[in-house]
Design a protein around this motif. Sequence first.
Motif: not given
Length: 214
Positions: A94-97, A146-148, A153-154
């Motif tokens: 979430a933070g990366m987005h 891994l699912q997260v 979409e990263l």
Amino acid sequence: MKVTVFGAVSPIGQELVEDLLFRGYEVIALVPGPSKVPAGWGQDVELVIGQITDPAAVDTALRGAEAVINTLDPRPRPRSRRLSLVEGTGHIVAGMHRHGIRRYIGHGTPVVSLCPKEKPTTRIKVHRFLARHLDPHAYRQMAGMLQVVAGSELDWTIVRFMHVTGGSARGLKYVGFFGPGAVGSSATAADIARFTATQILETAYIRDAPAVSN
């Protein structure tokens, strides 16, 4: 280029930080407390004190970064009902987005399959069966992490290995996928760290999960 490292004080994480600094990267590390920080880092590493389950601390660690590496592994962690690494990985994604960071590199095991190229051998199938039944909490943590990432979409890469050994780097003899090739059962922390660092700018394994071994 600035890179944020989660799990920086683990054996692989410490090797990774040293390798990143050697390659000229700026490093931000989220660490649980000052007492965990290796003395050799000095002022070369930007420290953020906090837990991966704290979204504010994770967000602070991501500011200014252009790539993220997550070396956190559920296997050596204390057991609890809380899937803290899954929760933390969600905060990272979430933070990366929010910060517009695309590149994510993580670690995994053959326990969870991510690759259509794989043709699991009998040994890998047995390893997966045992992991699911003997350590179901760690299995749920790894599968959830891994699912997260896979659904984020990263531009992600998951570096996978079976067992970590100590000692100096010896050079990886295998990089590929479980099943089609003769992947070994172990790799040194130093070799895993070096390969992980090279993936920051590498594009061959984006949205893929190569296996490595000595």
